[in-house]
Enzyme design. Structure first.
Site, short mmCIF file in Angstrom:
data_model
loop_
_atom_site.label_atom_id
_atom_site.label_comp_id
_atom_site.label_asym_id
_atom_site.label_seq_id
_atom_site.Cartn_x
_atom_site.Cartn_y
_atom_site.Cartn_z
N THR A 1 -12.46 -21.73 11.61
CA THR A 1 -13.67 -22.54 11.45
C THR A 1 -14.85 -21.75 10.88
OG1 THR A 1 -14.37 -22.09 13.73
CG2 THR A 1 -13.00 -24.04 13.36
N GLY A 2 -14.69 -20.43 10.75
CA GLY A 2 -15.77 -19.61 10.18
C GLY A 2 -15.75 -19.60 8.67
N ASN A 3 -16.79 -18.98 8.08
CA ASN A 3 -16.89 -18.93 6.62
C ASN A 3 -15.66 -18.29 5.99
OD1 ASN A 3 -19.44 -20.10 6.58
ND2 ASN A 3 -20.51 -18.14 6.65
N VAL A 4 -15.24 -17.13 6.53
CA VAL A 4 -14.12 -16.41 5.94
C VAL A 4 -12.81 -17.13 6.22
CG1 VAL A 4 -12.82 -14.25 5.97
CG2 VAL A 4 -15.32 -14.20 5.98
N ARG B 1 -9.56 -0.26 10.57
CA ARG B 1 -9.66 0.32 9.22
C ARG B 1 -9.50 1.83 9.20
NH1 ARG B 1 -15.04 -3.07 7.57
NH2 ARG B 1 -14.03 -5.11 7.31
N CYS C 1 -16.41 -5.52 2.75
CA CYS C 1 -16.66 -6.29 1.52
C CYS C 1 -17.25 -5.44 0.41
CB CYS C 1 -17.57 -7.48 1.82
SG CYS C 1 -19.05 -7.08 2.75
N ARG D 1 -29.73 -5.40 2.04
CA ARG D 1 -29.54 -6.85 2.16
C ARG D 1 -30.59 -7.53 1.29
NH1 ARG D 1 -25.02 -8.66 4.07
NH2 ARG D 1 -25.24 -7.71 6.14
N HIS E 1 -22.04 -10.09 -3.71
CA HIS E 1 -22.57 -8.73 -3.58
C HIS E 1 -22.64 -8.09 -4.96
CE1 HIS E 1 -22.38 -9.19 0.62
NE2 HIS E 1 -21.47 -8.30 0.95
#
Length: 340
Positions: free
Chosen positions: A11-14, A99, A130, A236, A243
């Site tokens: 349900t998130g953006n990604v 990572r 990102c 930002r 980006h």
């Protein structure tokens, strides 16, 4: 024969973008499950022309599923990724949790696809930050030709990198500028983001850098070459999606700007738009919704013997997150699981 695929954080953006890209790229899916936390349980999301209803991440059984794309943040990943991995479901994780783990490959498919074979140590593959993802796509083909010694990068990162709350804050503050009675003080960011830039992403470290800057250093070394020196300033900016990066590169050997342009034109995942005229370059607005990493403003750095400057732009919700995760899934299927 296709794959049984899970998208966690659907349900998130990604997560939503992962579903869009899986459908757009016609990933061979036999069955798909979309998971969310209990507060979002039952929310409907789209997968191509299908409407899917989210299931409970907490109670979901990953047994028998081939791969799971995680977009749920480090805390939740720490709990649920090992649970999925233990029963044979390969986790492709978008958080920062794994990572820097030596037993977990950190992959950008255009750059280090061979690393996918290291997945079996923990049954987990990490997706990079990102800002790193788009930069290393540009660096790798140049590094193969002339060997990079040092990179100086300044980023101009959109608010979507901070999630839905970041997008909402820019939108609300922008509106409030024109309505002085409707004050919107910063919550997601440390200062006003509307009509402003903020040289601060993530927490400060002891050396004065931020964790976002440290990530670019550590991840570039892990993905491309540990000998490359990287220094970053991450900023930002009041852009919703996309980006941008100004990248200065010092090579061991001379690399002419024309040859660099030709190399980048032939490199996977890159589109070169580089005309020395008004508008002959790409900006964030133009990259939204696109798969490519765009390179412009390629030119020699006259202050170095072997230096180049370039401008790099990409949709951070795509190449910086969801697209790269799906590309890893494609790579995993093609090179390891071999079902689709």
């Amino acid at each position: 024969m296709g794959y049984r695929v899970v998208v966690a954080g659907a349900t998130g953006n990604v997560g939503r973008e992962m579903l869009n890209i899986l459908a757009e790229r016609q990933f061979p899916v036999d069955e798909i499950a979309v998971l969310a936390s209990r507060k979002s349980l039952g929310t409907e999301v789209m997968f191509g022309d299908k409407t899917l209803t989210t299931q409970d991440l907490d109670t979901f059984d990953f047994t028998g599923w081939d791969m799971a794309l995680f977009a749920i943040g480090s805390d939740a990943t720490k709990k649920y990724a090992p649970k999925a991995a233990r029963v044979g479901c390969v986790v492709i994780d978008n958080s920062s949790l794994y990572r820097y783990d030596h037993d977990v490959p950190l992959i950008v498919p255009e750059v280090n696809p061979e690393a996918v074979h290291g997945y079996a140590k923990k049954n987990i593959i990490a997706n990079p930050n990102c800002s790193t993802a788009q930069m290393v796509v540009a660096l790798k083909p140049l590094h193969d030709r002339a060997k990079i010694k040092r990179v100086v990068v300044s980023t101009y990162q959109s608010v979507s990198g901070a999630g839905k709350n970041g997008i909402d804050e820019l939108w609300d503050q922008t509106k409030s500028i024109y309505n002085p009675t409707d004050d919107k003080p910063p919550k997601q960011f440390t200062k006003q983001i509307a009509f402003n830039v903020i040289p601060h992403i993530d927490v400060f470290l002891d050396d004065g850098s931020t964790k976002e800057e440290w990530k670019m250093v550590a991840e570039t070394k892990k993905i491309v070459d540990p000998s490359i020196k990287v220094t970053a300033t991450c900023v930002r900016v009041p852009v919703f999606v996309g980006h941008s990066e100004a990248i200065n590169i010092e090579f061991e050997d001379h690399l002419d700007e024309d040859e660099a342009r030709d190399i980048l034109r032939e490199a996977p995942g890159i589109m070169v738009i580089d005309k020395r005229e008004d508008g002959g370059y790409v900006t964030p607005v133009e990259c939204v919704g696109d798969f490519a990493t765009f390179i412009s403003r390629i030119r020699q750095d006259s202050t170095l013997d072997n230096g180049l400057n370039l401008w790099c732009v990409s949709d951070n919700l795509r190449k910086g997150a969801a697209l790269n995760a799906v590309q890893i899934a494609e790579l995993l299927g093609r090179e390891v699981l071999k079902k689709g």
